[in-house]
Design a protein around this motif. Structure first.
Motif, PDB file in Angstrom:
ATOM      1  N   PRO A 159      10.024   5.777  -0.613  1.00  0.00           N
ATOM      2  CA  PRO A 159       9.510   4.680   0.533  1.00  0.00           C
ATOM      3  C   PRO A 159      10.370   4.631   1.556  1.00  0.00           C
ATOM      4  O   PRO A 159       9.938   4.061   2.616  1.00  0.00           O
ATOM      5  CB  PRO A 159       9.252   3.503  -0.336  1.00  0.00           C
ATOM      6  CG  PRO A 159      10.091   3.561  -1.460  1.00  0.00           C
ATOM      7  CD  PRO A 159      10.201   4.998  -1.813  1.00  0.00           C
ATOM      8  N   SER A 160      11.557   4.851   1.536  1.00  0.00           N
ATOM      9  CA  SER A 160      12.820   4.508   2.539  1.00  0.00           C
ATOM     10  C   SER A 160      12.296   5.310   3.780  1.00  0.00           C
ATOM     11  O   SER A 160      12.788   5.029   5.056  1.00  0.00           O
ATOM     12  CB  SER A 160      14.225   4.868   2.086  1.00  0.00           C
ATOM     13  OG  SER A 160      14.343   6.051   1.608  1.00  0.00           O
ATOM     14  N   ARG A 161      11.691   6.695   3.682  1.00  0.00           N
ATOM     15  CA  ARG A 161      11.123   7.470   4.548  1.00  0.00           C
ATOM     16  C   ARG A 161       9.979   6.909   5.489  1.00  0.00           C
ATOM     17  O   ARG A 161       9.721   7.434   6.412  1.00  0.00           O
ATOM     18  CB  ARG A 161      11.041   8.744   4.155  1.00  0.00           C
ATOM     19  CG  ARG A 161      12.262   9.590   3.448  1.00  0.00           C
ATOM     20  CD  ARG A 161      11.996  10.754   3.046  1.00  0.00           C
ATOM     21  NE  ARG A 161      11.378  11.824   3.766  1.00  0.00           N
ATOM     22  CZ  ARG A 161      11.926  12.542   4.815  1.00  0.00           C
ATOM     23  NH1 ARG A 161      13.434  12.625   4.988  1.00  0.00           N
ATOM     24  NH2 ARG A 161      11.304  13.143   5.552  1.00  0.00           N
ATOM     25  N   LEU A 162       9.410   5.937   4.875  1.00  0.00           N
ATOM     26  CA  LEU A 162       8.304   5.508   5.589  1.00  0.00           C
ATOM     27  C   LEU A 162       8.473   3.960   6.180  1.00  0.00           C
ATOM     28  O   LEU A 162       7.959   3.584   7.090  1.00  0.00           O
ATOM     29  CB  LEU A 162       7.008   5.493   4.431  1.00  0.00           C
ATOM     30  CG  LEU A 162       6.404   6.919   4.266  1.00  0.00           C
ATOM     31  CD1 LEU A 162       5.924   7.077   3.096  1.00  0.00           C
ATOM     32  CD2 LEU A 162       5.607   7.365   5.426  1.00  0.00           C
ATOM     33  N   PHE A 163       9.294   3.279   5.419  1.00  0.00           N
ATOM     34  CA  PHE A 163       9.403   1.804   5.765  1.00  0.00           C
ATOM     35  C   PHE A 163      10.021   1.598   7.116  1.00  0.00           C
ATOM     36  O   PHE A 163       9.495   0.758   7.854  1.00  0.00           O
ATOM     37  CB  PHE A 163      10.524   1.070   4.579  1.00  0.00           C
ATOM     38  CG  PHE A 163       9.798   0.923   3.518  1.00  0.00           C
ATOM     39  CD1 PHE A 163       8.316   1.024   3.067  1.00  0.00           C
ATOM     40  CD2 PHE A 163      10.622   0.232   2.426  1.00  0.00           C
ATOM     41  CE1 PHE A 163       7.857   0.691   1.965  1.00  0.00           C
ATOM     42  CE2 PHE A 163       9.946  -0.101   1.036  1.00  0.00           C
ATOM     43  CZ  PHE A 163       8.485   0.258   0.929  1.00  0.00           C
ATOM     44  N   MET A 164      11.212   2.346   7.391  1.00  0.00           N
ATOM     45  CA  MET A 164      11.647   2.005   8.558  1.00  0.00           C
ATOM     46  C   MET A 164      10.864   2.805   9.975  1.00  0.00           C
ATOM     47  O   MET A 164      10.693   1.907  10.611  1.00  0.00           O
ATOM     48  CB  MET A 164      13.041   2.958   8.866  1.00  0.00           C
ATOM     49  CG  MET A 164      13.836   2.815   9.941  1.00  0.00           C
ATOM     50  SD  MET A 164      15.573   3.584   9.946  1.00  0.00           S
ATOM     51  CE  MET A 164      16.189   2.761   8.331  1.00  0.00           C
ATOM     52  N   PRO A 165      10.165   3.730   9.682  1.00  0.00           N
ATOM     53  CA  PRO A 165       9.101   4.238  10.713  1.00  0.00           C
ATOM     54  C   PRO A 165       7.906   2.954  10.814  1.00  0.00           C
ATOM     55  O   PRO A 165       7.575   2.585  12.045  1.00  0.00           O
ATOM     56  CB  PRO A 165       8.476   5.488  10.378  1.00  0.00           C
ATOM     57  CG  PRO A 165       9.804   6.067   9.643  1.00  0.00           C
ATOM     58  CD  PRO A 165      10.251   5.001   8.831  1.00  0.00           C
ATOM     59  N   ILE A 166       7.558   2.414   9.900  1.00  0.00           N
ATOM     60  CA  ILE A 166       6.500   1.203   9.992  1.00  0.00           C
ATOM     61  C   ILE A 166       7.160   0.129  10.663  1.00  0.00           C
ATOM     62  O   ILE A 166       6.265  -0.356  11.524  1.00  0.00           O
ATOM     63  CB  ILE A 166       6.169   0.764   8.404  1.00  0.00           C
ATOM     64  CG1 ILE A 166       5.256   2.014   7.879  1.00  0.00           C
ATOM     65  CG2 ILE A 166       5.508  -0.271   8.507  1.00  0.00           C
ATOM     66  CD1 ILE A 166       4.902   1.659   6.335  1.00  0.00           C
ATOM     67  N   SER A 167       8.371  -0.305  10.453  1.00  0.00           N
ATOM     68  CA  SER A 167       8.804  -1.583  11.283  1.00  0.00           C
ATOM     69  C   SER A 167       9.122  -1.094  12.529  1.00  0.00           C
ATOM     70  O   SER A 167       8.702  -1.794  13.432  1.00  0.00           O
ATOM     71  CB  SER A 167      10.227  -1.813  10.535  1.00  0.00           C
ATOM     72  OG  SER A 167      10.902  -2.757  11.450  1.00  0.00           O
ATOM     73  N   PHE A 168       9.451   0.062  12.853  1.00  0.00           N
ATOM     74  CA  PHE A 168       9.627   0.364  14.233  1.00  0.00           C
ATOM     75  C   PHE A 168       8.554   0.762  15.069  1.00  0.00           C
ATOM     76  O   PHE A 168       8.232   0.260  16.149  1.00  0.00           O
ATOM     77  CB  PHE A 168      10.563   1.873  14.314  1.00  0.00           C
ATOM     78  CG  PHE A 168      11.874   1.636  13.935  1.00  0.00           C
ATOM     79  CD1 PHE A 168      12.548   0.461  13.571  1.00  0.00           C
ATOM     80  CD2 PHE A 168      12.827   2.807  13.858  1.00  0.00           C
ATOM     81  CE1 PHE A 168      13.681   0.307  13.147  1.00  0.00           C
ATOM     82  CE2 PHE A 168      14.194   2.549  13.443  1.00  0.00           C
ATOM     83  CZ  PHE A 168      14.568   1.295  12.856  1.00  0.00           C
ATOM     84  N   GLY A 169       7.577   1.111  14.299  1.00  0.00           N
ATOM     85  CA  GLY A 169       6.247   1.418  15.070  1.00  0.00           C
ATOM     86  C   GLY A 169       5.431   0.112  15.231  1.00  0.00           C
ATOM     87  O   GLY A 169       4.711  -0.198  16.388  1.00  0.00           O
TER      88      GLY A 169
ATOM     89  N   VAL B 142       0.762  -1.205   0.091  1.00  0.00           N
ATOM     90  CA  VAL B 142       0.086   0.069  -0.133  1.00  0.00           C
ATOM     91  C   VAL B 142       0.743   1.326  -0.055  1.00  0.00           C
ATOM     92  O   VAL B 142       0.618   2.159  -0.607  1.00  0.00           O
ATOM     93  CB  VAL B 142      -0.823  -0.099   1.139  1.00  0.00           C
ATOM     94  CG1 VAL B 142      -1.900   1.072   1.253  1.00  0.00           C
ATOM     95  CG2 VAL B 142      -1.898  -1.035   1.116  1.00  0.00           C
ATOM     96  N   ILE B 143       1.851   1.245   0.878  1.00  0.00           N
ATOM     97  CA  ILE B 143       2.772   2.330   0.841  1.00  0.00           C
ATOM     98  C   ILE B 143       3.647   2.477  -0.259  1.00  0.00           C
ATOM     99  O   ILE B 143       3.714   3.865  -0.818  1.00  0.00           O
ATOM    100  CB  ILE B 143       3.726   2.331   2.287  1.00  0.00           C
ATOM    101  CG1 ILE B 143       2.872   2.289   3.417  1.00  0.00           C
ATOM    102  CG2 ILE B 143       4.779   3.441   2.177  1.00  0.00           C
ATOM    103  CD1 ILE B 143       2.232   3.452   3.593  1.00  0.00           C
ATOM    104  N   LEU B 144       3.820   1.612  -0.915  1.00  0.00           N
ATOM    105  CA  LEU B 144       4.662   1.475  -2.409  1.00  0.00           C
ATOM    106  C   LEU B 144       3.705   2.269  -3.209  1.00  0.00           C
ATOM    107  O   LEU B 144       4.191   3.123  -4.116  1.00  0.00           O
ATOM    108  CB  LEU B 144       4.997   0.221  -2.880  1.00  0.00           C
ATOM    109  CG  LEU B 144       6.223  -0.465  -2.058  1.00  0.00           C
ATOM    110  CD1 LEU B 144       6.677  -1.806  -2.633  1.00  0.00           C
ATOM    111  CD2 LEU B 144       7.578   0.451  -2.726  1.00  0.00           C
ATOM    112  N   GLY B 145       2.594   2.050  -3.396  1.00  0.00           N
ATOM    113  CA  GLY B 145       1.686   2.469  -4.506  1.00  0.00           C
ATOM    114  C   GLY B 145       1.571   4.023  -3.947  1.00  0.00           C
ATOM    115  O   GLY B 145       1.444   4.857  -4.850  1.00  0.00           O
ATOM    116  N   LEU B 146       1.165   4.309  -2.741  1.00  0.00           N
ATOM    117  CA  LEU B 146       1.124   5.670  -2.465  1.00  0.00           C
ATOM    118  C   LEU B 146       2.398   6.514  -2.741  1.00  0.00           C
ATOM    119  O   LEU B 146       2.249   7.628  -3.121  1.00  0.00           O
ATOM    120  CB  LEU B 146       0.584   5.829  -1.124  1.00  0.00           C
ATOM    121  CG  LEU B 146      -0.688   5.456  -0.842  1.00  0.00           C
ATOM    122  CD1 LEU B 146      -0.916   5.313   0.850  1.00  0.00           C
ATOM    123  CD2 LEU B 146      -1.908   5.974  -1.539  1.00  0.00           C
ATOM    124  N   THR B 147       3.385   5.981  -2.586  1.00  0.00           N
ATOM    125  CA  THR B 147       4.458   6.818  -2.666  1.00  0.00           C
ATOM    126  C   THR B 147       4.900   7.015  -4.093  1.00  0.00           C
ATOM    127  O   THR B 147       5.512   7.998  -4.474  1.00  0.00           O
ATOM    128  CB  THR B 147       5.656   6.157  -1.842  1.00  0.00           C
ATOM    129  OG1 THR B 147       5.819   4.822  -2.263  1.00  0.00           O
ATOM    130  CG2 THR B 147       5.673   6.318  -0.243  1.00  0.00           C
TER     131      THR B 147
END
Length: 571
Positions: free
Chosen positions: A140-150, A128-133
Motif C-alpha cells: 500500500p505504500s506505493r499508493l498512499f503517497m500518490p493518493i496524498s499528493f494527488g 478501500v486501498i488497504l482492502g484491495l492491496t
C-alpha cells in the motif's frame, strides 16, 4: 516602478520580531497552531500595531465562513455515501493491475478534491486501498503517497479546493484587491497537476518506498503482531504454576512480556515467574493466536467478558450473531484523538471492546486503557457485523479493508450531489460569490436532511478556523506597517536580475520551503502581502504572485508534517 519601503522603522522591526516568533513556535510544534495564532493576534493588539477592531477582523473575514461552509458541504457528501460509492468504483475498475489501480484512484481523488475538502477524501479512500492491496498482494505504500499528493494537487484546481486558497482570497480582499474568481487558479494548477500525475505514474513509481514488513498496514492478519492483556481466573490451569512449567508460550504461540498484579508490573518475566489468580498477562502475538485464547477455559482477553454473552440483553452481538475481530483506524479530526480509552469509556460508548492498539505498525506496550489515541492509530476490536457498521457509521473511526458497509443516508445522495453542483455553478457563473452560494448549500443540506446541525458542528475543523481568524491580522499588520514592502524590496534586489519569472519562481520556492516546516495557512498569510507588494513594485498584476503562493502553500510534498494528508498516511 513604484517606490518600495527601504527604511527599517521600529514598527517594521516589531512586526518582523512577531513574525519570527510565530514561525519559531510553528516549527517548534509543541504549541497547537490555533493557540499560536491567538498569541500572535493578542501580541499585535497589545503592542499597538493593530487596533482591537483590526486585531479581530480576521474572524469577520469571508474566508472564515466560506471554509466552515465547505467543511459542512464535504461532510454532506461523505455522510450520504457519495465517496463510498466512488471507492467501490475503484474496486471494480482497477482490475488486478497496480498501475491501473493507481490511475483509477488518482482519477477519482484529484477531481473530487477540487470541490470538497481533501482530508475526508483520503480518509475514506485509504481503507478501500488497504482492502484491495491486501487482496491483490500489493504494497500500500506505493499508493498512499500518490493518493496524498494527488489530493493536494486536486485541491489547487479551484478556489474552494483548500482552506489555504480561501484564506488567501479573503486576505486579498482585506488588502484592497479585487475578488479572485473560482477558476482563476485553475490554469497554472492544471499544468502542475498534469506534470505531477505524469511523474507519479512514471518516475514516481520507482521512487515510492515499498514497505512489506509487519509495519506495513497491508501485512496480512497472520503476519501482524499485537499486544493484549489476558486475565487468569482462579480456575485456570495456569494459576499457581510457573511460565516454564505451564509451557504457555510454546502451547499458544504467545510471548508474555509483562505480568500485572495488584497494581504492580513484572516486566519481561522469566520462566520461573509464578502466575497467580487474577493476574493480567500482557502478551504479544498474532491475531489468530490471540483469537484462540477464547477457547481456553478460565483464561480470557481483558475487557471481552462479559462482552457479547449470548442471551444477555443489551449486547449488540447477542442480537446479531457471531463476533469477529476487525481493525479500525483513527481518522484526522476524530473526536477520539488525544483521549484515552478510559476517558472515552470506549466500550460503553461504541459497544465494542478494544483488544490491542498499533501505532506506525508497532504494538503499544502501555496499558490499553491509558493509551491516548492519535490519528493513524490502528485498533484491533472484536464485534459483530452490526456493531462494526454502527462504529463505522459514527464517523469517529474507519473500518479497514474493502468492507461492504451501507452508507449512512444513501437515499439523500440524490440531494447532496446536486446541492454541491449548485454551489459551484452559482459561483462559477458569477451569479453570486462563493460565500453566499456555500451558505445556501449548507441550508439546503439541512432542509433535505442530508446533514443535521449537530453533525455539521462536528464536521467543522475548529482548529483551522481559529487559526485562520487569528493569523489573518498578521498579514494586515505586515501591509499596514510597511513590513511587506520592506521584505519585497529586499527580494527584488536579490532576484531582479532574473526578471519577473525569476521573482515569481523564487516566491514559489520560498513558500514551498516554508510550508514544509510550518502550517501552510500560516505560510500563506506571511507571504501573501509580500507577493502583492512585489507585484505592485514591479508594476505588474499581483494576481500571478498571489496564485504562486496559493499553489505552493497547498502542495507540500517534502515532509510528512507539511500537509494533513501526508501526516495521516505517514501514521
Amino acid at each position: 516602478m513604484q517606490a518600495a519601503q527601504t527604511t527599517l522603522t521600529p514598527e517594521i522591526v516589531l512586526t518582523l520580531a512577531i513574525t519570527a516568533g510565530a514561525l519559531a513556535l510553528f516549527m517548534w510544534n509543541r504549541v497547537r497552531v490555533d493557540v499560536v495564532g491567538i498569541i500572535v493576534m493578542a501580541t499585535l493588539i497589545v503592542t499597538g500595531l493593530l487596533t482591537p477592531r483590526e486585531g479581530i477582523s480576521g474572524f469577520a473575514n469571508e474566508a472564515m465562513i466560506t471554509v466552515a461552509a465547505m467543511f459542512v458541504l464535504s461532510a454532506g457528501l461523505v455522510r450520504t455515501g457519495a465517496i463510498d460509492i466512488l471507492g467501490k468504483w475503484v474496486a471494480r475498475l482497477s482490475g488486478k493491475s497496480e498501475l491501473r489501480l493507481l490511475v483509477v484512484t488518482l482519477g477519482i481523488v484529484i477531481p473530487l478534491s477540487a470541490f470538497i475538502n481533501n482530508t475526508p477524501v483520503v480518509v475514506v479512500m485509504i481503507p478501500v486501498i488497504l482492502g484491495l492491496t491486501r487482496e491483490l498482494g500489493f504494497a500500500p505504500s506505493r499508493l498512499f503517497m500518490p493518493i496524498s499528493f494527488g489530493s493536494q494537487m486536486g485541491g489547487t484546481l479551484t478556489l474552494i479546493g483548500t482552506s489555504t486558497n480561501l484564506l488567501v482570497a479573503g486576505l486579498v480582499l482585506d488588502l484592497g484587491l479585487e475578488r479572485i474568481g473560482l477558476f482563476d487558479i485553475t490554469p497554472p494548477a492544471l499544468v502542475l497537476t498534469v506534470v505531477g500525475v505524469a511523474y507519479l505514474l512514471t518516475v514516481g513509481r520507482w521512487l515510492t518506498p515499498v514497505r512489506e514488513t509487519t509495519t506495513d498496514l497491508v501485512a496480512s492478519y497472520e503476519l501482524r503482531e499485537y499486544l493484549t492483556a489476558l486475565v487468569v481466573e482462579p480456575e485456570s490451569p495456569l494459576a499457581g504454576r510457573s511460565l516454564r512449567d505451564s509451557r504457555f508460550g510454546e502451547s499458544h504461540g504467545l510471548q508474555v512480556v509483562t505480568v500485572e498484579r495488584e497494581g504492580e508490573r513484572i516486566e519481561l518475566p522469566r520462566g520461573g515467574t509464578i502466575i497467580l489468580p487474577w493476574d493480567h498477562l500482557v502478551v504479544r502475538g498474532r491475531i489468530p493466536d490471540i483469537a484462540r485464547i477464547e477457547q481456553i477455559d478460565h483464561l480470557r482477553i481483558a475487557g471481552t467478558k462479559p462482552a457479547f454473552p449470548v442471551g444477555e440483553e443489551g449486547e449488540g452481538a447477542a442480537q446479531s450473531g457471531e463476533t469477529r475481530m476487525a481493525e479500525v483506524i483513527v481518522p484526522p479530526r476524530s473526536p477520539v484523538n488525544g483521549h484515552t480509552l478510559r476517558e472515552l469509556n470506549f466500550r460503553g460508548r461504541y459497544g465494542v471492546p478494544v483488544l490491542a492498539v498499533q501505532r506506525h505498525g508497532v504494538p503499544l506496550h502501555d496499558r490499553l486503557a491509558d493509551i491516548a489515541l492519535e490519528p493513524g492509530d490502528v485498533l484491533l476490536v472484536q464485534a459483530s457485523n452490526d456493531d462494526l457498521r454502527r462504529l463505522h457509521a459514527s464517523g469517529d473511526l474507519a473500518l479497514l479493508g474493502a468492507v461492504d458497509l451501507p452508507a449512512r443516508r444513501t437515499r439523500k445522495l440524490k440531494f447532496s450531489v446536486p446541492i454541491l453542483a449548485m454551489v459551484v455553478a452559482l459561483a462559477a457563473f458569477e451569479i453570486m460569490p462563493i460565500l453566499v452560494s456555500a451558505i445556501l448549500g449548507v441550508i439546503a443540506l439541512f432542509i433535505t436532511g442530508c446533514l443535521t446541525p449537530d453533525e455539521a458542528y462536528q464536521e467543522v475543523d475548529w482548529m483551522v478556523l481559529i487559526l485562520l481568524g487569528s493569523i489573518i491580522p498578521l498579514g494586515i499588520a505586515m501591509q499596514n506597517t510597511g513590513t511587506a514592502e520592506f521584505i519585497a524590496a529586499g527580494m527584488l534586489q536579490l532576484t531582479a536580475p532574473w526578471g519577473a519569472y525569476g521573482v515569481l519562481g523564487s516566491l514559489f520556492l520560498l513558500t514551498a520551503l516554508l510550508t514544509s516546516v510550518i502550517s501552510n495557512n500560516a505560510a500563506a498569510v506571511v507571504l501573501t502581502p509580500i507577493a502583492i507588494t512585489t507585484g505592485l513594485a514591479m508594476e505588474l498584476s499581483p494576481l500571478p504572485f498571489v496564485i504562486a503562493v496559493m499553489i505552493a502553500a497547498s502542495n507540500s510534498f517534502i515532509t510528512p508534517i507539511g500537509y494533513q494528508t501526508n501526516t495521516f498516511i505517514y501514521g
